[in-house]
Design an enzyme around this catalytic site. Structure first.
Site, mmCIF file in Angstrom:
data_model
loop_
_atom_site.group_PDB
_atom_site.id
_atom_site.type_symbol
_atom_site.label_atom_id
_atom_site.label_comp_id
_atom_site.label_asym_id
_atom_site.label_seq_id
_atom_site.Cartn_x
_atom_site.Cartn_y
_atom_site.Cartn_z
ATOM 1 N N ASP A 24 0.840 -1.193 0.000
ATOM 2 C CA ASP A 24 0.000 0.000 0.000
ATOM 3 C C ASP A 24 0.882 1.253 0.000
ATOM 4 O OD1 ASP A 24 -2.289 1.841 0.694
ATOM 5 O OD2 ASP A 24 -3.277 -0.114 0.909
ATOM 6 N N SER A 77 -6.688 3.962 -2.280
ATOM 7 C CA SER A 77 -6.831 2.520 -2.061
ATOM 8 C C SER A 77 -8.155 1.968 -2.556
ATOM 9 C CB SER A 77 -6.713 2.202 -0.576
ATOM 10 O OG SER A 77 -5.409 2.409 -0.127
ATOM 11 N N HIS A 136 -12.187 10.994 -0.505
ATOM 12 C CA HIS A 136 -13.422 10.621 0.209
ATOM 13 C C HIS A 136 -14.585 11.542 -0.138
ATOM 14 C CE1 HIS A 136 -11.553 7.685 2.982
ATOM 15 N NE2 HIS A 136 -10.494 8.450 2.829
ATOM 16 N N ARG A 209 -12.235 3.245 10.209
ATOM 17 C CA ARG A 209 -12.715 2.260 9.230
ATOM 18 C C ARG A 209 -12.484 0.841 9.714
ATOM 19 N NH1 ARG A 209 -8.566 3.827 4.506
ATOM 20 N NH2 ARG A 209 -6.614 3.247 5.517
ATOM 21 N N ASP A 284 -15.287 3.349 2.877
ATOM 22 C CA ASP A 284 -14.708 2.681 4.049
ATOM 23 C C ASP A 284 -14.827 3.474 5.336
ATOM 24 O OD1 ASP A 284 -12.815 4.491 3.052
ATOM 25 O OD2 ASP A 284 -11.095 3.192 3.391
ATOM 26 N N ARG A 285 -14.624 4.761 5.265
ATOM 27 C CA ARG A 285 -14.634 5.557 6.486
ATOM 28 C C ARG A 285 -16.005 6.184 6.785
ATOM 29 N NH1 ARG A 285 -9.552 5.952 8.664
ATOM 30 N NH2 ARG A 285 -7.746 5.753 7.270
ATOM 31 N N LYS A 357 -6.306 -2.083 6.898
ATOM 32 C CA LYS A 357 -6.303 -2.349 5.455
ATOM 33 C C LYS A 357 -7.034 -3.637 5.098
ATOM 34 C CE LYS A 357 -3.728 1.183 4.027
ATOM 35 N NZ LYS A 357 -4.261 2.208 3.111
ATOM 36 N N ASP A 426 1.920 3.304 3.119
ATOM 37 C CA ASP A 426 0.800 4.242 3.104
ATOM 38 C C ASP A 426 0.472 4.795 4.483
ATOM 39 O OD1 ASP A 426 -1.447 5.472 1.606
ATOM 40 O OD2 ASP A 426 -2.571 4.398 3.147
HETATM 41 C C1 3PG Z 1 -7.315 7.308 4.163
HETATM 42 O O1 3PG Z 1 -8.522 7.052 4.137
HETATM 43 O O2 3PG Z 1 -6.543 6.879 5.020
HETATM 44 C C2 3PG Z 1 -6.771 8.234 3.108
HETATM 45 O O3 3PG Z 1 -7.685 9.249 2.845
HETATM 46 C C3 3PG Z 1 -6.526 7.491 1.844
HETATM 47 O O4 3PG Z 1 -5.712 6.386 2.048
HETATM 48 P P1 3PG Z 1 -6.008 4.987 1.352
HETATM 49 O O5 3PG Z 1 -6.673 5.277 0.043
HETATM 50 O O6 3PG Z 1 -4.608 4.439 1.157
HETATM 51 O O7 3PG Z 1 -6.820 4.165 2.262
HETATM 52 CO CO CO Z 2 -3.494 6.079 1.934
#
Ligand code: 3PG
Ligand code: CO
EC number: 5.4.2.12
Length: 555
Positions: A24, A77, A136, A209, A284-285, A357, A426
């Site tokens: 990542d 991601s 997002h 998340r 995700d979040r 992740k 990441d």
């Molecule tokens: C996050 O949600 O952490 C970042 O905005 C994007 O990171 P990710 O796409 O690697 O999850």
């Molecule tokens: Co990221």
């Protein structure tokens, strides 16, 4: 008619275990001191890069190649894993929302009509990330929605902001708040009672998340819904400026605050009869908050008061859970993913990452779908992430544990595909801590070694790639690529992802000796990986998949 059966590859055998490793936040960039992958000792990834040129290449991981609105959009991601898993390029949330706003269709759908019923007597609450990062949410989309909703009858509007500093520069929150305040004051001039009601930093408030830490969502609930927070301010601008002034404060981790009126009363708790829209398009979040807002039965934290609201997501965040049930824009329909095809063709699949992740190699990989396709053939393992810390204090994260699970899965002989996400580049890159990110990159490299050694032992095949860039560039640059300085003469740290391409490397004792990367594909991207992986399993990809990266020479 349609069939799930994949044709046999004319040249490549079946039965070789395939390890798919996603690093990542691991892009390819010029070697300098802000390239943490270059600075770190990464002998394994270096050897792949410096090995046979027909076994290592770069692919695009950003912009239109992954379904984002433009090539100025960095990868992320969600779109990266969607493309890797689905093998095709789908117009992603950011683009679908843009289109729906531009055409006005967003106001004609069931979701908007549903929340609109609250406009007469209730307040419209908009909750989400205040940013132009495009990962997002996007500020311009929020601005359009504010305008559109007010023109269609919303009389009282409250915005609950989450400050970013992760997909955009730290400190940019102040400017975003100013822009939003300006829009809201224009609405007030038109007689609409519109203001910011609460806020907090995205990593500390609301945007957790994969159920890593429900306290994050609770802090948001208290501020947004209950109107309670440790910090109270007369305006959001004052709030953000003051809270940023605290030692070690940054946009990502601002504490929760509420805006209060002259009598000290919160200006925008969510009440019975109100409407709520979570404005993030990315899933995700937002899933955890969506559950808290939507589910009657909910035991993750004490909601104290559960207002009777009309709630809609900007998108539906989980198609399998149908969550939320109301939404303004339909999400991309990512069906017939490679994971589903392969399982239906007998490929026993193991997927693993740590909590932060985990959904990337399962939910995102499978087209934003949670759960197994066939639980008799799949095993998904989640290693608990450290919670309540920033990952620069533990930059090795769970890379070793993930690699050991992958190794064990390979050695067990029970799986045909073993798929992992190694989060370090990441998650540590997002902290902006360069030294820690160097440690992170080394840890990811060591994890790759463990997996490649296991591939060697079982006579298997590996494909190593990444979902987007991050750790390879930690400084904001001008167009000429020169590092930009801030007012005090320090470099401007880049916490976000990048526009850089990512590597794809293949190899292992099970790889047919004639396999090499083709050089006749114009601009390959992450979506070309799925067909490649299907080939490595001995299958041809479906005709509508983006073409494979490999060809097989006769020898
Ligand atoms: C996050 O949600 O952490 C970042 O905005 C994007 O990171 P990710 O796409 O690697 O999850
Ligand atoms: Co990221």
């Amino acid at each position: 008619g349609f069939s799930w059966t994949l044709p046999d590859h004319p040249k490549l055998p079946k039965g070789k275990p395939v390890a798919v490793v996603v690093l990542d936040g691991w892009g390819e960039a010029n070697a300098d001191q802000y390239n943490c992958i270059h600075v770190a000792q990464t002998p394994v990834m270096d050897s792949l890069k410096n090995g046979a040129p027909e076994k290592w290449r770069l692919v695009k991981a950003h912009g239109t190649a992954v379904g984002l609105p433009s090539d100025d959009d960095m990868g992320n991601s969600e779109v990266g894993h969607n493309a890797l898993g689905a093998g095709r390029i789908f117009a992603q949330g950011a683009k679908l929302v843009d289109r729906a706003l531009a055409s006005g269709k967003i106001y004609e759908g069931d979701g908007f009509n549903y929340i609109k019923e609250s406009f007469e007597n209730g307040t419209l609450h908009l909750i989400g990330l205040l940013s132009d990062g495009g990962v997002h949410s996007r500020l311009d989309q929020l601005q359009l929605l504010l305008k559109g909703a007010s023109e269609r009858g919303a009389k009282r509007i409250r915005v609950h902001i989450l400050t970013d500093g992760r997909d955009v520069l730290d400190g940019s929150s102040v400017g975003f708040v100013e822009t939003l305040e300006n829009d809201l004051s224009q609405l007030r001039e038109k007689g609409i009672d519109a203001q910011i009601a609460s806020g907090g930093g995205r990593m500390y408030v609301t945007m957790d998340r994969y159920e890593n830490d429900w306290d994050v969502v609770k802090r948001g609930w208290d501020a947004q819904v209950l109107g309670e927070a440790p910090h109270k301010f007369k305006s959001a601008l004052e709030a953000v400026k003051t809270l940023r002034g605290e030692p070690n404060a940054n946009d990502q981790y601002l504490p929760p605050f509420v805006i209060v009126d002259d009598s000290g009363k919160a200006v925008g708790p969510v009440l019975d009869g109100d409407a709520v829209v979570t404005i993030n398009f990315r899933a995700d979040r937002m899933v955890m908050l969506a559950k808290a807002l939507e589910y009657a039965d909910f035991d993750k934290f004490d909601r104290v008061r559960v207002p009777k609201i009309r709630y809609a997501g900007m998108l539906q965040y989980d198609g399998e859970l149908k969550l939320p049930s109301r939404y303004l824009v339909s999400p991309p329909e990512i069906e017939r993913t490679s994971g589903e095809y392969l399982v239906k063709n007998g490929i026993r699949t193991f997927a693993c990452s740590e909590t932060v992740k985990f959904g990337h190699v399962t939910f995102f990989w499978n087209g934003n779908r949670s759960g197994y396709f066939d639980e008799t053939k799949e095993e998904y393992v989640e290693i608990p992430s450290d919670s309540g810390i920033t990952f620069n204090v533990a930059p090795k994260m769970k890379a070793l544990e993930i690699a050991e699970k992958a190794r064990d899965a390979l050695l067990s002989g029970k799986f045909d595909q073993v798929r992992v996400n190694l989060p370090n580049g990441d998650m540590v890159g997002h902290t902006g801590d360069i030294e820690a990110t160097v440690v992170a990159c080394k840890a990811a490299d060591e994890a790759v070694k463990i997996i490649l050694d296991a591939v060697e032992q079982v006579g298997g095949i590996y494909l190593v790639t990444a979902d987007h860039g991050n750790a390879e560039d930690m400084v904001k640059r001008n167009k000429a690529g020169k590092p930009l300085l801030d007012k005090s003469g320090g470099i401007q740290i880049l916490t976000s992802h990048t526009l850089q391409p990512v590597p794809v490397a293949i190899g292992g004792p099970g790889l047919h000796p004639g396999v090499k990367f083709r050089n006749d594909i114009q601009t390959p991207g992450l979506a070309n990986v799925a067909a490649t992986v299907m080939n490595l399993h001995g299958f041809e990809a479906p005709a509508d998949y983006e073409t494979t990266l490999i060809e097989v020479a006769d020898n």
